[in-house]
Design a protein around this motif. Sequence first.
Motif, short mmCIF file in Angstrom:
data_model
loop_
_atom_site.label_atom_id
_atom_site.label_comp_id
_atom_site.label_asym_id
_atom_site.label_seq_id
_atom_site.Cartn_x
_atom_site.Cartn_y
_atom_site.Cartn_z
N ARG A 5 41.32 38.95 27.62
CA ARG A 5 39.91 39.12 27.96
C ARG A 5 39.52 40.59 28.14
O ARG A 5 38.51 41.02 27.61
CB ARG A 5 39.58 38.31 29.21
N LEU A 201 28.45 33.26 34.60
CA LEU A 201 29.67 32.84 33.90
C LEU A 201 30.91 33.30 34.65
O LEU A 201 31.92 32.58 34.72
CB LEU A 201 29.68 33.38 32.48
N ARG A 202 30.88 34.49 35.23
CA ARG A 202 32.01 34.96 36.03
C ARG A 202 32.18 34.08 37.28
O ARG A 202 33.31 33.77 37.67
CB ARG A 202 31.79 36.41 36.47
N THR A 203 31.08 33.66 37.87
CA THR A 203 31.14 32.80 39.05
C THR A 203 31.70 31.43 38.69
O THR A 203 32.53 30.88 39.43
CB THR A 203 29.74 32.65 39.67
N ARG A 205 33.73 30.72 36.31
CA ARG A 205 35.17 30.85 36.07
C ARG A 205 35.93 30.86 37.38
O ARG A 205 37.01 30.28 37.50
CB ARG A 205 35.43 32.14 35.28
N LEU A 206 35.40 31.53 38.40
CA LEU A 206 36.04 31.57 39.71
C LEU A 206 36.02 30.19 40.36
O LEU A 206 36.99 29.77 41.01
CB LEU A 206 35.33 32.57 40.61
N HIS A 208 36.09 27.35 38.91
CA HIS A 208 36.89 26.36 38.20
C HIS A 208 38.16 26.06 39.00
O HIS A 208 38.97 26.92 39.27
CB HIS A 208 37.28 26.89 36.82
N GLY A 216 29.30 23.65 39.54
CA GLY A 216 29.15 24.60 38.45
C GLY A 216 27.94 24.28 37.58
O GLY A 216 27.18 25.18 37.20
N CYS A 295 29.07 26.45 28.64
CA CYS A 295 29.57 27.83 28.81
C CYS A 295 29.90 28.48 27.47
O CYS A 295 29.82 29.71 27.35
CB CYS A 295 30.80 27.84 29.71
N ARG A 299 28.50 32.09 26.55
CA ARG A 299 29.31 33.31 26.35
C ARG A 299 28.84 34.06 25.11
O ARG A 299 28.77 35.30 25.11
CB ARG A 299 30.79 32.94 26.21
#
Length: 324
Positions: A5, A201-203, A205-206, A208, A216, A295, A299
């Motif tokens: 990433r 999107l970063r949130t 992922r956290l 998950h 989510g 998502c 992205r």
Amino acid sequence: MTLTRPAALLVLVALAALIPLLGPSTALQGTGEASVPGAGGIALLRAVLFAALCVPIGELFVNRLARSVPGAERATGRPAVPRSWSPPAAVAGFFAALGLASVVATGNLVPDGLSDIDVGGLYASRDGKLALLEVNAFLVAGLCAVSRRPATQLWPLAAVVVAEALRAHPAIEHTPLTGSGLTLVHLTCAALWAGGLLHALRTLRLWHGRHGTEEGAALLGLYARVAAVLLAAITATGVWSSLRRMPPETVLEQLTATAYGRALLAKVLLVAAVAALALWAQQRLRRAADPLTACAPARAEVVALGLVVAVSGLLTALPLPIRW
């Protein structure tokens, strides 16, 4: 071998940087218009400045949305949020603003050395004062971002947005306050949209594995509803601003015959692609068995929004179209 990433992010950033760096010469080719000295560097600095605005504004926006998602709180009573990118964004914005201020201090020419920069001269012009305001505002925003009250960075960031709106419409322009108002709304909504989606999107992922799919999906749904309003405002202000610079009867010709028009056309096409991806993500969010499959197009939407930011920086370095 697939890219990690961070590596993929660096590649995308490098590719996006080519747009403002190489864009001026490409857009000006065959138009007969004169190029601004150092246009590529100025466009890159402006794109970095815009991105540095999007990141913290988006974080503040999405963190506020996350607090309204039921079940997202941890034992502390607050929802889990990813590590803030606001401090490095403020540093990038500070150096971008400093570079742009050095250009203003040399009479809008790229300085060959420190001796060419007249810092005191910045206080003698409107553009110089606005450039200094942006430098100081990013410095204060960075200090606020690492303080115990990071939300206070909203005020210096707002000062940067106001300064950009005023800078884009000098006093000699016809109805400059109208133009500044349009730019103010356009830039604010764009920062909320692009920065907000990145942080959402970063949130997610956290979250998950920490929360259920419902939390989510709820966060993404809250963002999507606001994003629809933001897109409408961006479209309205963008069209109005374009028609102020290119009268309706000349728009089609100037979109292909002028550098500004060509860059604007590229931006319109990118925004249309972003809108299509947003609609695709919203459909998945509403109808898919797993709402978080939204998502994937989201992205792609972030990448397209990054290109929009790069083209926006390019637009600021191109000669304005002639009002025929």
